[in-house]
Design an enzyme around this catalytic site. Structure first.
Site, short mmCIF file in Angstrom:
data_model
loop_
_atom_site.label_atom_id
_atom_site.label_comp_id
_atom_site.label_asym_id
_atom_site.label_seq_id
_atom_site.Cartn_x
_atom_site.Cartn_y
_atom_site.Cartn_z
N ASP A 1 0.89 -1.14 0.12
CA ASP A 1 0.21 0.03 -0.06
C ASP A 1 0.89 1.19 0.03
O ASP A 1 1.92 1.22 0.72
CB ASP A 1 -0.91 -0.14 1.35
CG ASP A 1 -1.84 1.27 1.46
OD1 ASP A 1 -2.59 1.40 0.38
OD2 ASP A 1 -1.62 1.94 2.43
N GLU B 1 1.33 -0.26 -5.04
CA GLU B 1 0.34 0.70 -5.34
C GLU B 1 0.93 2.09 -5.41
O GLU B 1 1.50 2.75 -4.52
CB GLU B 1 -0.71 0.77 -4.36
CG GLU B 1 -1.66 1.70 -4.50
CD GLU B 1 -2.07 2.65 -3.50
OE1 GLU B 1 -3.11 3.38 -3.69
OE2 GLU B 1 -1.65 2.76 -2.35
C1 NOJ Z 1 -4.03 3.61 -0.55
C2 NOJ Z 1 -5.37 2.85 -0.45
O1 NOJ Z 1 -5.57 2.04 -1.34
C3 NOJ Z 1 -6.19 3.77 0.29
O2 NOJ Z 1 -7.33 3.09 0.31
C4 NOJ Z 1 -5.64 4.03 1.85
O3 NOJ Z 1 -6.63 4.68 2.41
C5 NOJ Z 1 -4.34 4.69 1.54
N1 NOJ Z 1 -3.56 4.09 0.71
C6 NOJ Z 1 -3.59 4.76 2.92
O4 NOJ Z 1 -3.52 3.41 3.45
#
Ligand code: NOJ
Length: 715
Positions: A259, A287
């Site tokens: 993440d 991500e």
């Molecule tokens: C990216 C995640 O996909 C999102 O949903 C989240 O709020 C943020 N990162 C922080 O963890």
């Protein structure tokens, strides 16, 4: 019967895995299923937002240690609504028959127990899983009130029994909000360790919120969304997070989503990937938010993916598809993204492709026309990359409140109807993709593209698929000569639409002009009997010296030659679709791999080989002043330092200016081989090229355990 095949590595066929089962039951008895063999590039992923998917057990809805976070009426969109791991497990057959072979589940690690409030005073709970408190435990809302791995184990076991993979989402960048509720507290299997307010052991960064999202220092060291920003260069945090990743891997996670990868120490993530790959092949999903290929951080993202063997979410493609299909854009943008990324990424087939997710309006929110959503899905499922389907898309699920932005992009799954139109269409597309190597793994090349017409080829050796998409509201004329050549058609040969008209597609007859129906997608296939070597994927993509590497593909025959950077390699097994070898011990960096099958057909690809065990080292250069426009890099004889290359793309860097220190020295955290002696040189670049490099190398012994700091002066 417990399954323990993990200890035998990941390249087992069915027979050897049965042998392994028998043998391993003498060695250690476990009640869960270890990570599976991994041909990830052929996976189709179903994204599950666990809380909103299916309530498998009611006894964990309002658990004793965190009461009041659950809303049975499902009116508070920021409360828990009951979905859990048992629910995901129960619905695996539904996902499997959709044709998806893997699931990515939202974070199931223990999250904060105390409620937050939003600006309007409404209760806010961490139903999404991104407000971590204990990475070593499973949250009581998703599993058991004892926070054990029982339900997680049952899920991975059931998935593996169905030949499906499970990818977990790990928000290693941060804990929870530092300004209220639990103040970012971090626990280790129930033991309190620290919080952001009283951070005596320096587990957290304490820098301001990121304000410049194109500044690599701020991105990695600043905070986002008021979240406790973990310092992965802290030795405890480094070990703790790696152990948490290992724990989930040992409980059967086949992949880990990183993440907020753009916001976490980039070098550390390569060390983490190395530690995961050293246990078994594993899909590492990064991500890294990007607007497109013109995003100022695009180049950094490419370098990050290529050097560490990390599969990035293809945000540029998702944004391009959303623009082209739903926001009055143009298909040439899709073509530009695909073509550019194909050049830049070592393997663009391992990018993770999608059209929506939990952080953006669902596709049907931005285009109300069901047919257009279906055409977008078909484009996704026929394009290169590992496609992801966001839960509920197959049921046409969406909620239009506030344009469907977060949290309205996370509605409760309403129905599991296997005769829903989208479900049936996706089934057809996944079946085609699963059975056709050109569609799952072929190289993608554009044959024709205009504002509303996109015709592309996928080629895997002698197998070809051609996809013709028209978004035009009227018939569109297409000169089919190039399509016919691509498919190898002779005379007036006919190719039926492989979707049998499901998206108004038509047959291709000879090389004549075609009239594509309005809003249509046709797929034409040529499956050749000719055997021609084709490399579909090399796993893991950042291989470790001395460890097993698998080359997946087709047409390798039963024997042949394999070489890496021009040198012949010994293989441990050779089959028509799979070759296994051990990465050489002494060659590192980005290397060309060539397969020559016994019938003389050849195929080439690239892979990165890193040293056996990587640790994070922060290099600091304290006394250097650079002119405007100049950047500092580190070259040297390790993979991360570019294996001797002096090109900016290969070396580590550019180094960052430490904005947290009065001296503002240059610094960079780099994955280095543990305990080895390394030669490195600093090099200065500007826009025109190399300005100067050190004449005398630094000879340095790397630490056994990371992370640590090495300070240097220019010499
Ligand atoms: C990216 C995640 O996909 C999102 O949903 C989240 O709020 C943020 N990162 C922080 O963890």
């Amino acid at each position: 019967m417990p399954s323990t095949n993990f200890i035998f590595g990941n390249s087992m066929n069915k027979q050897s895995s049965r042998v392994a089962l028998v043998v391993s039951s003498f060695i250690v008895l476990q009640s869960f299923s270890m990570a599976q063999a991994a041909d990830f590039h052929r996976d189709i992923i179903y994204q599950v937002f666990t809380d909103r998917f299916f309530n498998g057990r009611k006894d964990n809805d309002n658990p004793p240690q965190s009461p009041g976070l659950f809303d049975a009426s499902r009116k508070n969109w920021k409360a828990y609504w009951g979905g859990d791991l048992a629910g995901v497990k129960e619905k695996l057959p539904y996902i499997k028959s959709l044709g998806c072979s893997a699931i990515w589940i939202s974070p199931c690690i223990d999250n904060i127990n105390k409620p937050d409030n939003d600006a309007a005073g409404n209760m806010v709970a961490p139903y999404h899983g991104y407000h971590a408190r204990d990475f070593m435990r499973v949250d009581e809302h998703f599993g058991d009130s004892d926070m054990s791995f029982k339900d997680f184990d049952a899920l991975t076991k059931a998935a593996h029994d169905l030949d499906m993979r499970v990818f977990v989402d790990m928000p290693f960048n941060h804990t929870s909000p530092y300004n209220h509720a639990e103040y970012g507290a971090l626990y280790d299997a129930g033991q309190f360790r620290s919080d952001v307010e009283n951070d005596r052991n320096k587990y957290f960064h304490h820098l301001p919120a990121v304000s410049d999202f194109n500044d690599p220092y701020q991105l990695q060291y600043g905070t986002i969304f008021y979240l406790g920003d973990l310092d992965q260069e802290n030795q405890y945090v480094d070990t703790y997070l790696k152990q948490a990743a290992a724990k989930f891997q040992s409980h059967g996670a086949d992949g880990t989503r990183l993440d907020a990868a753009k916001h976490m120490n980039w070098g550390w993530q390569h060390v983490l990937a190395n530690s995961l790959y050293n246990r078994a092949d594993h899909l590492v999903l990064g991500e890294w938010w990007l607007t497109g290929i013109d995003d100022p951080m695009y180049k950094d993202a490419v370098k990050f993916a290529n050097k560490g063997g990390i599969s990035l979410y293809d945000f540029p493609l998702a944004n391009a598809i959303r623009k082209a299909f739903a926001e009055g854009g143009d298909l040439t943008l899709v073509d530009q993204v695909v073509s550019q990324e194909n050049k830049d990424f070592i393997d663009s087939n391992e990018l993770l492709t999608f059209i929506d997710n939990h952080d953006m309006s669902r596709f049907p929110n931005i285009v109300k026309d069901k047919k257009v959503t279906q055409l977008a899905l078909a484009t996704l499922l026929t394009s290169r990359g590992i496609p992801i389907i966001y839960y509920g898309t197959e049921q046409g699920l969406y909620d239009d409140t506030k344009g469907g932005e977060d949290p309205y992009d996370r509605p409760m799954m309403q129905s599991f109807d296997q005769s829903a139109d989208n479900y049936k269409l996706i089934q057809k597309l996944t079946a085609l993709r699963q059975t056709n190597l050109a569609l799952s793994s072929g190289k993608q090349r554009t044959l024709f593209c205009s504002k509303d017409l996109y015709v592309f080829e996928r080629r895997a050796g002698a197998d070809v698929a051609v996809v013709a998409l028209s978004l035009k509201p009227k018939e569109a004329l297409l000169d089919a000569a190039e399509v016919a050549t691509s498919l190898g058609l002779v005379d007036n040969e006919v190719r039926q639409d492989a979707l049998a008209g499901a998206l108004s597609g038509i047959a291709l007859e000879g090389a004549k002009q075609l009239s594509l129906p309005p809003q249509s997608l046709s797929i034409w296939l040529t499956n050749s009997n000719k055997s021609s070597a084709f490399i579909a994927a090399i796993r893991p993509p950042a291989a470790t010296a001395g460890k097993a590497v698998t080359v997946y593909g087709k047409g390798f025959g039963t024997s042949g030659k394999l070489s890496l950077a021009g040198e012949a390699l010994t293989t441990s097994s050779w089959a028509d679709d799979k070759i296994v070898f051990n990465a050489p011990l002494l060659k590192h960096g980005r290397l060309v791999l060539e397969v020559e099958a016994a019938n003389s057909s050849k195929a080439k690809s690239e892979l990165v080989v890193v040293e056996n065990k990587l640790v994070l080292v922060r290099f600091v250069v304290s006394d250097l002043k650079l002119a405007a426009g100049e950047q500092l890099y580190i070259s040297g004889n390790t993979s991360a330092l570019g294996a001797g290359s002096l090109l900016p793309n290969d070396m580590a860097g550019p180094m960052l200016v430490n904005q947290d220190s009065d001296e503002k020295p240059y610094m960079l955290a780099v994955p280095m081989p543990a305990g080895e002696s390394v030669e490195l040189k600093l090099a200065v670049y500007n826009a025109k090229g190399l300005v100067r490099a050190e004449t005398k190398p630094h000879n340095l012994k790397m630490p056994q355990l990371g992370p640590s700091v090495i300070t240097m002066t220019w010499q």
